[in-house]
Design a protein around this motif. Structure first.
Motif, PDB file in Angstrom:
ATOM      1  N   ASN A 161      33.986  51.660  37.878  1.00 23.39           N
ATOM      2  CA  ASN A 161      34.090  52.413  39.190  1.00 23.39           C
ATOM      3  C   ASN A 161      35.243  51.564  40.379  1.00 23.39           C
ATOM      4  N   THR A 162      35.671  52.371  41.258  1.00 22.35           N
ATOM      5  CA  THR A 162      36.235  51.616  42.304  1.00 22.35           C
ATOM      6  C   THR A 162      35.428  50.971  43.429  1.00 22.35           C
ATOM      7  N   GLY A 163      35.941  50.032  44.234  1.00 24.14           N
ATOM      8  CA  GLY A 163      35.183  49.702  45.335  1.00 24.14           C
ATOM      9  C   GLY A 163      34.513  48.090  45.128  1.00 24.14           C
ATOM     10  N   LYS A 164      34.646  47.711  44.013  1.00 16.81           N
ATOM     11  CA  LYS A 164      34.218  46.333  43.791  1.00 16.81           C
ATOM     12  C   LYS A 164      35.026  45.163  43.765  1.00 16.81           C
ATOM     13  N   LYS A 165      34.711  44.224  44.567  1.00 16.27           N
ATOM     14  CA  LYS A 165      35.591  42.970  44.884  1.00 16.27           C
ATOM     15  C   LYS A 165      34.571  41.869  45.419  1.00 16.27           C
ATOM     16  N   ILE A 166      35.299  40.580  45.101  1.00 15.35           N
ATOM     17  CA  ILE A 166      34.639  39.414  45.467  1.00 15.35           C
ATOM     18  C   ILE A 166      35.557  38.756  46.494  1.00 15.35           C
ATOM     19  N   SER A 167      35.034  38.150  47.539  1.00 14.66           N
ATOM     20  CA  SER A 167      35.431  37.644  48.625  1.00 14.66           C
ATOM     21  C   SER A 167      34.941  36.110  49.224  1.00 14.66           C
ATOM     22  N   ASN A 168      35.771  35.666  49.979  1.00 16.19           N
ATOM     23  CA  ASN A 168      34.995  34.273  50.815  1.00 16.19           C
ATOM     24  C   ASN A 168      35.961  34.206  51.947  1.00 16.19           C
ATOM     25  N   SER A 169      35.173  34.353  53.191  1.00 15.05           N
ATOM     26  CA  SER A 169      36.042  34.536  54.477  1.00 15.05           C
ATOM     27  C   SER A 169      35.830  33.184  55.095  1.00 15.05           C
ATOM     28  N   ILE A 170      35.315  32.124  54.580  1.00 16.63           N
ATOM     29  CA  ILE A 170      35.267  30.879  55.161  1.00 16.63           C
ATOM     30  C   ILE A 170      36.544  30.214  55.131  1.00 16.63           C
ATOM     31  N   SER A 171      37.356  29.850  56.119  1.00 11.83           N
ATOM     32  CA  SER A 171      38.654  29.326  55.842  1.00 11.83           C
ATOM     33  C   SER A 171      38.477  27.715  55.386  1.00 11.83           C
TER      34      SER A 171
ATOM     35  N   GLY B  16      32.424  26.740  44.464  1.00  8.62           N
ATOM     36  CA  GLY B  16      32.366  27.592  45.806  1.00  8.62           C
ATOM     37  C   GLY B  16      31.362  28.845  45.728  1.00  8.62           C
ATOM     38  N   GLU B  17      31.185  29.057  46.778  1.00  5.96           N
ATOM     39  CA  GLU B  17      30.281  30.379  47.020  1.00  5.96           C
ATOM     40  C   GLU B  17      30.974  31.662  47.260  1.00  5.96           C
ATOM     41  N   ILE B  18      30.763  32.633  46.640  1.00  6.87           N
ATOM     42  CA  ILE B  18      31.440  33.803  46.713  1.00  6.87           C
ATOM     43  C   ILE B  18      30.487  35.079  46.861  1.00  6.87           C
ATOM     44  N   GLU B  19      31.350  35.936  47.758  1.00  5.61           N
ATOM     45  CA  GLU B  19      30.470  37.262  48.213  1.00  5.61           C
ATOM     46  C   GLU B  19      30.944  38.437  47.334  1.00  5.61           C
ATOM     47  N   PHE B  20      29.809  38.999  46.505  1.00  2.00           N
ATOM     48  CA  PHE B  20      30.516  40.151  45.946  1.00  2.00           C
ATOM     49  C   PHE B  20      30.195  41.586  46.868  1.00  2.00           C
ATOM     50  N   HIS B  21      31.050  42.359  46.632  1.00  2.00           N
ATOM     51  CA  HIS B  21      31.024  43.713  47.501  1.00  2.00           C
ATOM     52  C   HIS B  21      31.092  45.024  46.471  1.00  2.00           C
ATOM     53  N   ALA B  22      30.197  45.932  46.667  1.00  2.00           N
ATOM     54  CA  ALA B  22      30.214  46.938  46.056  1.00  2.00           C
ATOM     55  C   ALA B  22      29.915  48.274  46.926  1.00  2.00           C
ATOM     56  N   ASP B  23      30.911  48.873  47.382  1.00  2.00           N
ATOM     57  CA  ASP B  23      30.741  50.128  48.556  1.00  2.00           C
ATOM     58  C   ASP B  23      29.915  49.142  49.713  1.00  2.00           C
TER      59      ASP B  23
ATOM     60  N   PHE C 135      39.982  34.951  51.316  1.00  2.00           N
ATOM     61  CA  PHE C 135      40.674  35.845  50.120  1.00  2.00           C
ATOM     62  C   PHE C 135      39.742  36.895  50.096  1.00  2.00           C
ATOM     63  N   GLU C 136      40.289  37.868  49.177  1.00  2.00           N
ATOM     64  CA  GLU C 136      39.597  39.098  48.755  1.00  2.00           C
ATOM     65  C   GLU C 136      40.112  39.158  47.183  1.00  2.00           C
ATOM     66  N   PHE C 137      39.398  39.370  46.405  1.00  2.00           N
ATOM     67  CA  PHE C 137      39.965  39.654  44.901  1.00  2.00           C
ATOM     68  C   PHE C 137      39.229  40.983  44.476  1.00  2.00           C
ATOM     69  N   PRO C 138      40.063  42.058  44.372  1.00  2.00           N
ATOM     70  CA  PRO C 138      39.438  43.542  44.016  1.00  2.00           C
ATOM     71  C   PRO C 138      39.384  43.521  42.502  1.00  2.00           C
ATOM     72  N   PHE C 139      38.766  44.210  41.830  1.00  2.00           N
ATOM     73  CA  PHE C 139      38.433  44.534  40.542  1.00  2.00           C
ATOM     74  C   PHE C 139      39.108  46.105  40.319  1.00  2.00           C
ATOM     75  N   PRO C 140      40.216  46.092  39.616  1.00  2.00           N
ATOM     76  CA  PRO C 140      40.760  47.465  39.342  1.00  2.00           C
ATOM     77  C   PRO C 140      39.907  48.235  38.278  1.00  2.00           C
ATOM     78  N   ILE C 141      40.211  49.526  38.692  1.00  2.00           N
ATOM     79  CA  ILE C 141      39.485  50.802  37.695  1.00  2.00           C
ATOM     80  C   ILE C 141      40.265  50.293  36.296  1.00  2.00           C
TER      81      ILE C 141
ATOM     82  N   MET D  61      43.409  33.677  48.649  1.00  2.00           N
ATOM     83  CA  MET D  61      44.930  33.358  48.111  1.00  2.00           C
ATOM     84  C   MET D  61      44.675  32.749  46.769  1.00  2.00           C
ATOM     85  N   VAL D  62      45.306  33.279  45.678  1.00  2.00           N
ATOM     86  CA  VAL D  62      45.279  32.823  44.556  1.00  2.00           C
ATOM     87  C   VAL D  62      46.182  31.568  44.417  1.00  2.00           C
ATOM     88  N   THR D  63      45.723  30.404  43.954  1.00  2.00           N
ATOM     89  CA  THR D  63      46.723  29.139  43.961  1.00  2.00           C
ATOM     90  C   THR D  63      46.970  28.766  42.578  1.00  2.00           C
ATOM     91  N   ASP D  64      46.163  29.260  41.622  1.00  2.00           N
ATOM     92  CA  ASP D  64      46.389  28.950  40.109  1.00  2.00           C
ATOM     93  C   ASP D  64      45.652  30.016  39.254  1.00  2.00           C
TER      94      ASP D  64
END
Length: 284
Positions: free
Chosen positions: A68-78, A43-50, A25-31, A1-4
């Protein structure tokens, strides 16, 4: 969730973004038509590409093209807190800044056949200080002007050109101006005798290591490690016959970075050492 969320624009396009997120959160990178430099301030983030993914720790950064599509960063630790700064490289903006000639980092590499689109950059003191300097302008937006922003773009381009990742960064950024998509086989054949590891070859074809191995086996009916080693040994055997190069130089030219490993691999394949192979053939 984006807070600022805050951003600074140059020539009508977003140049710098400062984003604070609370996990999960998941933060996708648009085309888009740009490349992005992402710095993890907190904080530590995970980068995903396909299928591929890796961790970007705090104070580390990531460079990727956003074509390209399918790229995003996320963090699943509450209940964890992340803060990132993103610098966008738009081709039109860069051309306007560098009116006479693009710097080398933005020009197409002469001897690189690669589709690589992502590179993680290790903790770099100068880049960290550069990011800290950018934060000042978010706190004092009235001091921001076009001349300062142009200087900040040139500064980050210079800093990236001086990192140990400069070669990969050039491949990624140059795609904004000289888009080229090489086939899987073109990349493999062009890099057969380089010092690249299997993981690095996978990066060059822009695939995860598991996808790379599946595609390689499908095309070559062999594992990457076995096929590449055999091709390198075959080239070494040929050079031992047709040249007077030292055995150490032949090993290096054929992609081996360890003479002992080369000698053992050669003996396993030809049942003779490289030195005796050369003598045996020449005597015939």
């Amino acid at each position: 969730m984006v807070t600022d969320y805050k951003k600074i624009e140059l020539f009508g396009k977003t140049l710098i973004q400062k984003v604070i997120l609370d996990a999960p959160f998941e933060f996708p990178f648009p085309i888009s038509d740009n490349a992005c430099f992402l710095f993890s301030l907190e904080g530590e983030i995970e980068f995903h590409a396909d299928e591929d993914q890796f961790v970007v720790p705090s104070n580390y950064s990531l460079l990727l093209n956003c074509l390209n599509t399918g790229k995003k960063i996320s963090n699943s630790i509450s209940s964890t807190h992340n803060e990132i700064v993103v610098i966008s490289f738009h081709p039109d903006t860069l051309k306007k800044i560098y009116e006479k000639e693009l710097p080398l980092l933005l020009q197409k590499p002469k001897n690189s056949i690669s589709n690589q689109s992502t590179e993680r950059i290790n903790n770099d003191f100068l880049i960290k200080k550069y990011i800290e300097g950018l934060l000042f302008y978010f706190e004092n937006p009235s001091l921001v002007n076009e001349e300062i922003l142009i200087l900040k773009v040139k500064e980050i381009i210079l800093l990236l050109s001086q990192t140990q990742n400069a070669e990969a960064i050039q491949v990624i950024l140059s795609q904004l101006f000289s888009p080229a998509l090489y086939s899987f086989k073109q990349i493999i054949e062009a890099n057969l005798f380089s010092q690249l590891t299997i993981d690095e070859l996978a990066q060059h074809v822009n695939l995860s290591i598991s996808s790379f191995k599946r595609e390689f086996t499908k095309l070559y009916n062999d594992t990457p490690a076995n096929y590449i080693k055999n091709k390198r040994l075959e080239k070494a055997a040929e050079l031992l016959i047709v040249s007077e190069l030292r055995i150490t130089d032949i090993a290096f030219d054929c992609g081996f970075n360890d003479l002992a490993n080369f000698t053992k691999s050669f003996h396993d394949k030809y049942d003779v050492t490289p030195t005796n192979y050369r003598l045996k053939v020449n005597n015939k």
